[in-house]
Scaffold this active site. Structure first.
Site, PDB file in Angstrom:
ATOM      1  CB  SER A  97     -31.667   1.364 -35.396  1.00  0.00           C
ATOM      2  OG  SER A  97     -31.771   1.707 -37.074  1.00  0.00           O
ATOM      3  CG  HIS A  98     -32.096   5.777 -36.876  1.00  0.00           C
ATOM      4  ND1 HIS A  98     -32.674   4.302 -37.047  1.00  0.00           N
ATOM      5  CD2 HIS A  98     -33.166   6.643 -36.400  1.00  0.00           C
ATOM      6  CE1 HIS A  98     -34.213   4.342 -36.725  1.00  0.00           C
ATOM      7  NE2 HIS A  98     -34.466   5.989 -36.304  1.00  0.00           N
TER       8      HIS A  98
ATOM      9  CG  ASP B 272     -29.152   1.928 -40.133  1.00  0.00           C
ATOM     10  OD1 ASP B 272     -28.564   1.280 -40.711  1.00  0.00           O
ATOM     11  OD2 ASP B 272     -30.475   2.019 -39.448  1.00  0.00           O
TER      12      ASP B 272
ATOM     13  CG  ASP C 188     -29.920  -1.566 -37.276  1.00  0.00           C
ATOM     14  OD1 ASP C 188     -29.734  -0.797 -37.668  1.00  0.00           O
ATOM     15  OD2 ASP C 188     -30.784  -2.393 -37.334  1.00  0.00           O
TER      16      ASP C 188
ATOM     17  CG  ASP D 222     -32.120  -1.607 -40.677  1.00  0.00           C
ATOM     18  OD1 ASP D 222     -30.921  -0.728 -40.446  1.00  0.00           O
ATOM     19  OD2 ASP D 222     -32.815  -2.134 -40.193  1.00  0.00           O
ATOM     20  NE  ARG D 223     -33.890   3.930 -40.669  1.00  0.00           N
ATOM     21  CZ  ARG D 223     -34.315   5.146 -40.431  1.00  0.00           C
ATOM     22  NH1 ARG D 223     -33.560   6.231 -39.875  1.00  0.00           N
ATOM     23  NH2 ARG D 223     -35.373   4.619 -39.389  1.00  0.00           N
TER      24      ARG D 223
ATOM     25  CE  LYS E  72     -34.615   0.267 -42.282  1.00  0.00           C
ATOM     26  NZ  LYS E  72     -36.078   0.219 -41.923  1.00  0.00           N
TER      27      LYS E  72
HETATM   28  C1  G1P Z   1     -39.075   4.619 -38.613  1.00  0.00           C
HETATM   29  C2  G1P Z   1     -38.871   5.245 -39.920  1.00  0.00           C
HETATM   30  C3  G1P Z   1     -39.711   3.582 -40.729  1.00  0.00           C
HETATM   31  C4  G1P Z   1     -38.358   2.652 -40.495  1.00  0.00           C
HETATM   32  C5  G1P Z   1     -38.026   2.569 -39.477  1.00  0.00           C
HETATM   33  C6  G1P Z   1     -37.189   1.049 -38.886  1.00  0.00           C
HETATM   34  O1  G1P Z   1     -39.939   3.988 -38.009  1.00  0.00           O
HETATM   35  O2  G1P Z   1     -39.360   6.322 -40.503  1.00  0.00           O
HETATM   36  O3  G1P Z   1     -39.544   3.801 -42.008  1.00  0.00           O
HETATM   37  O4  G1P Z   1     -39.376   1.567 -40.895  1.00  0.00           O
HETATM   38  O5  G1P Z   1     -37.752   3.817 -38.660  1.00  0.00           O
HETATM   39  O6  G1P Z   1     -35.650   1.932 -39.210  1.00  0.00           O
HETATM   40  P1  G1P Z   1     -40.859   5.681 -37.562  1.00  0.00           P
HETATM   41  O7  G1P Z   1     -39.778   5.822 -36.461  1.00  0.00           O
HETATM   42  O8  G1P Z   1     -41.036   6.664 -38.099  1.00  0.00           O
HETATM   43  O9  G1P Z   1     -41.899   4.939 -36.469  1.00  0.00           O
HETATM   44 ZN    ZN Z   2     -31.199   0.572 -38.762  1.00  0.00          ZN
END
Ligand code: G1P
Ligand code: ZN
Length: 563
Positions: A117-118, A289, A291, A293-294, A390
């Site tokens: 992801s990010h 982000d 991938d 989704d954000r 998302k």
């Molecule tokens: C974080 C975000 C959460 C999101 C997840 C994946 O998770 O807080 O809302 O669904 O990334 O993108 P966390 O690192 O808080 O467990």
């Molecule tokens: Zn992501």
């Protein structure tokens, strides 16, 4: 090619292959260990049981470092385990929302997503593997727990060592494995997703907004893909379909290391976008982000749309989007820490609104049951039941569809929203990379404190504000559809006036601990609406820091990221 055969390899078991909030995320170096990635893939396939034989799976990811090696391993292991067909994004590229869309469109058994992801990428960054089920959504806890359990006793995996498929060109290849056909379709990464967006939104209306007319100057937008996977999607949708010039589509070529960026669309890591919009002529800015989704949305002069507000604004205006005109609005939902602005829209429109634990996987059952249309998380996640993830680009298009229909600026839309519903002020403090033991100790300390019967009724004063504790707990959720229970989902301190303080430990980090502190309060006095949330929420932040002894436990006197 002659018939290929399966080999059975003796392996060693690895500790800690436990998927977190969203898949298994670790440093690339960990995934590169001999057998590590193979084991996890074998465990995913084993968890699918008898449905695996003859199945089709989707494979793709954000293109980060180590993706191509991982795709080849998946091809070899899937072939050996009786999978009939893989749909693989060209070059291994598929955004997370695109994987979800493709699983649903082609009714596959699921998909394997290669992304962290990010989290930063590159040889010293992170890698990740996540499984999505046949509804297109992230595997629920029951499945990820099963995968984890399998990893703890895995002794062997099956692999077709000699199988190597070129994934750089769109084409279909069928080979014989142990005498049975096995097909790999390398597919265009963007086509199916773009088609879906065109069905959902009014592209003509958005195009008119962007190009301007006799009555209205062009609406200038700036998109920053943070060198993540969204680049090709942004170019196709914003460039080709909507006519935005290439110069306004920044960092839109996916890079294995995200060009050294931390591909997380927030005020800290997407500062380039914020600065450019602040200084430039732009009416709208968006970033996504790694991938895809954000999303982060900003208006003119970088007017920031808090994700909790973004959800509420879209909720209040869904009726302008063609997709929802057709499906109607079945319900709303947010993750527990997310600001409750959307609840007010739900109340006014008399539509169901759910609160679920953090993580997109908790929305899936509600959507599958036809009770949820739009949902979001404070962590820059917004999406709908068009897929089961998302969706960053979807959110930006939803905003533009709303802006185009209402004929108002982003800022004006927010001001109108607050004057109708009042404002839920929200902020999140992240303390990244803290010592894991000390962070756990702090959480334990807070949990004990707020669990004492005498905690209820305690008065907390900071400056001119006093808050009375109404409830303290470790949040637990019972899924209304399948009655499964997720416990220990975050420490909540609820005050009598509706304000909230929440502490959670992140479940997506790859090392150490990240403490998240979420703060919310509601104001109905219009004089407060344009105030800085940091100022409005300061008394609650101070109370939270004092009550938790955060500085004592972690040695941190300030957060790494404030949203
Ligand atoms: C974080 C975000 C959460 C999101 C997840 C994946 O998770 O807080 O809302 O669904 O990334 O993108 P966390 O690192 O808080 O467990
Ligand atoms: Zn992501």
């Amino acid at each position: 090619m002659s018939t290929l055969t399966t080999a059975i390899i003796d392996t060693v078991t690895f500790e800690g292959q436990k998927p977190g909030t969203s898949g298994l995320r670790k440093a690339v170096k960990i995934f590169q260990q001999q057998h590590y990635t193979e084991n996890f893939i074998q465990a995913i396939l084993d968890a699918l049981g008898t449905s695996l034989a003859g199945s089709t799976l989707v494979v793709g990811g954000d293109g980060r470092y180590y993706s191509k090696e991982a795709v080849q391993k998946i091809i070899k292991i899937a072939a050996a385990n009786g999978v009939s067909k893989l749909l693989i994004g060209q070059n291994g590229i598929l955004s997370t929302p695109a994987v979800s869309a493709i699983i649903r469109k082609y009714k596959t058994l699921g998909g394997i997503l290669l992304t962290a992801s990010h989290n930063p990428g590159g040889p010293d960054g992170d890698f990740g593997i996540k499984f999505n089920c046949e509804n297109g959504g992230p595997a629920p806890d029951a499945v990820t727990n099963k995968i984890y359990e399998l990893t703890t006793s895995l002794k062997q995996y099956k692999i077709v060592n000699r199988l190597q498929i070129d994934i750089d060109t769109v084409k279909s290849t069928t080979v014989q494995v142990d005498g049975k056909p096995f097909t790999v379709d390398v597919i265009d990464s963007v086509g199916d997703y773009v088609a879906l967006m065109k069905e959902i939104f009014d592209f003509d209306c958005i195009k008119k907004l962007i190009q301007g007319s006799d009555e209205r100057p062009p609406f200038q937008i700036l998109i920053n893909g943070l060198n993540g996977v969204t680049g090709p999607y942004v170019k196709e949708i914003y460039g080709k379909e909507l006519g935005v010039s290439d110069a306004n589509l920044v960092n839109c070529v996916p890079k294995e290391d995200f060009g050294g960026l931390h591909p997380d669309p927030n005020l800290t890591y997407a500062a380039d976008l914020v600065d450019a919009v602040k200084a430039g002529p732009y009416d709208f800015g968006a970033a996504f982000d790694g991938d895809g989704d954000r999303n982060m949305i900003i208006g003119k002069k970088a007017f920031f749309v808090n994700p909790s507000d973004s959800l509420a604004v879209l909720a209040a205006n869904l009726n302008v989007i063609p997709y929802f005109k057709k499906t109607g609005v079945k319900g709303y939902a947010r993750s527990m820490p997310t600001g409750a602005a959307v609840d007010r829209v739900a109340q006014k429109t008399n539509i169901e609104c759910f609160q679920v634990p953090t993580g997109w996987k908790y929305f899936g059952n509600l959507m599958d049951a036809g009770r949820l249309s739009l949902c979001g998380e404070e962590s820059f996640g917004t999406g709908s039941d068009h897929i089961r993830e998302k969706d960053g680009i979807w959110a930006s298009l939803a905003w533009l569809n709303v802006v185009a229909s209402l004929g108002k600026s982003v800022e004006q839309i927010l001001l109108d929203q607050w004057s109708t519903y009042g404002r839920n002020f929200f902020t999140r403090y992240d303390y990244e990379n803290c010592d894991a033991d000390k962070s756990n100790d702090m959480m334990k300390y807070i949990e004990d404190l707020i669990g004492k019967p005498e905690f209820v009724g305690t008065k907390f004063t900071s400056g001119s504000k006093t808050y009375v504790a109404k409830e303290g707990d470790n949040y637990s959720y019972k899924d209304p559809i399948d009655a499964s229970v997720a416990s220990k989902q975050g420490l909540r301190i609820l005050f009598e006036d509706g304000s909230r303080i929440i502490f959670r430990l992140s479940g997506t980090g790859s090392s150490g601990a990240t403490i998240r502190l979420y703060i919310e309060s509601y104001e109905s006095d219009p004089a407060t609406y344009t105030q800085d949330p940091q100022m409005v929420l300061k008394p609650l932040v101070d109370i939270a820091l004092k009550l938790s002894k955060l500085q004592e436990y972690t040695g941190r006197d300030k957060p790494t990221v404030i949203t």
